[in-house]
Design a protein around this motif. Structure first.
Motif, short mmCIF file in Angstrom:
data_model
loop_
_atom_site.label_atom_id
_atom_site.label_comp_id
_atom_site.label_asym_id
_atom_site.label_seq_id
_atom_site.Cartn_x
_atom_site.Cartn_y
_atom_site.Cartn_z
N VAL A 8 -3.92 -2.07 -3.66
CA VAL A 8 -5.08 -1.44 -3.57
C VAL A 8 -6.11 -2.27 -4.55
O VAL A 8 -6.09 -2.60 -5.85
N ALA A 9 -7.20 -2.84 -3.77
CA ALA A 9 -8.31 -3.33 -4.62
C ALA A 9 -9.43 -2.83 -4.28
O ALA A 9 -9.43 -1.61 -3.76
N ASP A 10 -10.42 -3.31 -4.73
CA ASP A 10 -12.02 -2.84 -4.66
C ASP A 10 -12.28 -1.46 -5.18
O ASP A 10 -11.54 -1.16 -5.98
N ARG A 11 -13.18 -0.81 -4.50
CA ARG A 11 -13.47 0.51 -4.99
C ARG A 11 -12.38 1.72 -4.90
O ARG A 11 -12.64 2.79 -5.46
N GLY A 12 -11.35 1.43 -3.96
CA GLY A 12 -10.74 2.50 -3.88
C GLY A 12 -9.90 2.26 -2.56
O GLY A 12 -9.94 1.48 -1.57
N GLY A 19 1.49 2.53 -11.44
CA GLY A 19 2.19 1.33 -11.63
C GLY A 19 2.26 0.18 -10.55
O GLY A 19 2.39 -1.21 -10.58
N ALA A 20 1.91 0.72 -9.37
CA ALA A 20 1.97 -0.29 -8.22
C ALA A 20 0.48 -0.26 -7.63
O ALA A 20 0.43 -0.84 -6.39
N TRP A 21 -0.45 0.54 -8.27
CA TRP A 21 -1.87 0.66 -7.60
C TRP A 21 -2.34 -0.74 -7.22
O TRP A 21 -2.91 -1.19 -6.51
N VAL A 78 0.95 -1.32 -0.01
CA VAL A 78 0.02 0.12 0.05
C VAL A 78 0.80 1.21 -0.02
O VAL A 78 0.45 2.25 -0.59
N ALA A 79 1.92 1.19 0.47
CA ALA A 79 2.94 2.29 0.63
C ALA A 79 3.59 2.71 -0.75
O ALA A 79 3.30 3.80 -1.24
N ALA A 80 3.72 1.52 -1.51
CA ALA A 80 4.07 1.88 -2.75
C ALA A 80 2.87 2.20 -3.68
O ALA A 80 3.16 3.09 -4.65
#
Length: 296
Positions: free
Chosen positions: A195-199, A189-191, A143-145
């Motif tokens: 991070v999954a889901d709606r945000g 590129g790292a999202w 999540v940090a990335a």
């Protein structure tokens, strides 16, 4: 045919703050494609279409659309529409306070509403679906990335990244400070790895305001941001229960959001704890009518 609409600012007690919402007052005869086209025209985070309730004992049926898709549930449309329905009752002489039920795809939602002015009110609703954990939770490094932060920015006290679903699933990310909250930026590129889901719903205990329990932001992969996200606050109830271990009874938390966008909002989250588990939860806040008009 022409259709009346109202725009409200939700989770605020003044216009031009909070999260804007469009409500089309009579959506009879519109199909899903027509509703989606109108939602794209407004281009707000959500647009509500009011329909007669399937059960005449209930107030109305809501269909909720973003400019891209229909949602089974959303918090600021529920609060804003409940306030609008309460204001319409007050104008009709039915009283300034009411309790009624509305229908959404997620289920029947009980609302308590009070008109506080000619164009302002407050509403609280009970969650029909309590937050449930979604596996797997993301790692602090991932999540940090995804947010352009340092791994040391992630987490505080017992809080670690988690995923919960209370009608819509969110990745919930605790950050140590307001400074880290403000620095967060989606990293395409790292999202997907973090991070999954709606945000990503970021939150911190450092608020800068003793009236607030937490400050939050809701970020998406496309770098868009939401000024107030009631459905994310509903999911956050799961993280609060898991990481705060609240005592038996009821608890109230005021969450500030949208400050970084110059659209300050306050969401009121209520928890009911019984036998160490979350037995019920509420989302509430204020809303004001900002505009009215006609669709042709």
């Amino acid at each position: 045919m022409s259709r009346l609409y109202v725009i409200l600012d939700v989770f605020t007690d003044r216009p031009l703050a909070g999260n804007p919402l469009a409500v089309v007052l009579d959506a009879s005869g519109l199909d899903s494609e027509g509703m989606l086209a109108i939602a794209r025209e407004f281009n707000l985070s959500e647009t509500v279409f009011l329909l007669p309730a399937e059960d005449e004992a209930r107030k109305a049926r809501l269909r909720i659309f973003t400019p891209q898709t229909e949602l089974p549930f959303a918090g600021h449309p529920t609060v804003g529409t409940a306030v609008l329905l309460g204001l319409m009752d007050a104008v009709a002489g039915k009283g300034r306070a009411a309790r009624f039920e509305i229908e959404e795809q997620v289920g029947v939602i009980a609302c308590d509403v009070e008109a506080t002015g000619k164009r302002s009110g407050r509403a609280t609703f009970r969650l029909t679906k309590l937050p449930a954990p979604v596996a797997p939770p993301p790692s602090p490094a991932a999540v940090a990335a995804a947010l352009g932060l340092d791994e040391t920015d992630i987490g505080f006290d017992a809080h670690v990244p988690s995923r919960f679903d209370a009608g819509n699933a969110f990745t919930l990310i605790p950050v140590k400070s307001l400074a880290a909250l403000g620095r967060a930026r989606p990293q395409p590129g790292a999202w997907a790895a973090g991070v999954a889901d709606r945000g990503a719903y970021l939150y911190t205990r450092e608020t800068g305001d003793p009236a607030l329990a937490f400050r939050a932001r809701m970020l998406r992969a496309d770098a868009s941001e939401d000024p107030a996200t009631g459905s994310a606050a509903a999911s956050f109830a799961g993280a609060l229960t898991a990481f705060e271990a609240p005592a038996e009874g009821t608890h109230a938390f005021r969450i500030g959001q949208g400050f970084e966008m110059k659209r300050p909002s306050v969401i009121e989250l209520g928890l009911e704890i019984s036998n160490g588990t979350l037995a019920g939860a509420t989302i509430g806040g204020a809303a004001v009518v900002a505009a009215e008009g006609t669709l042709f």
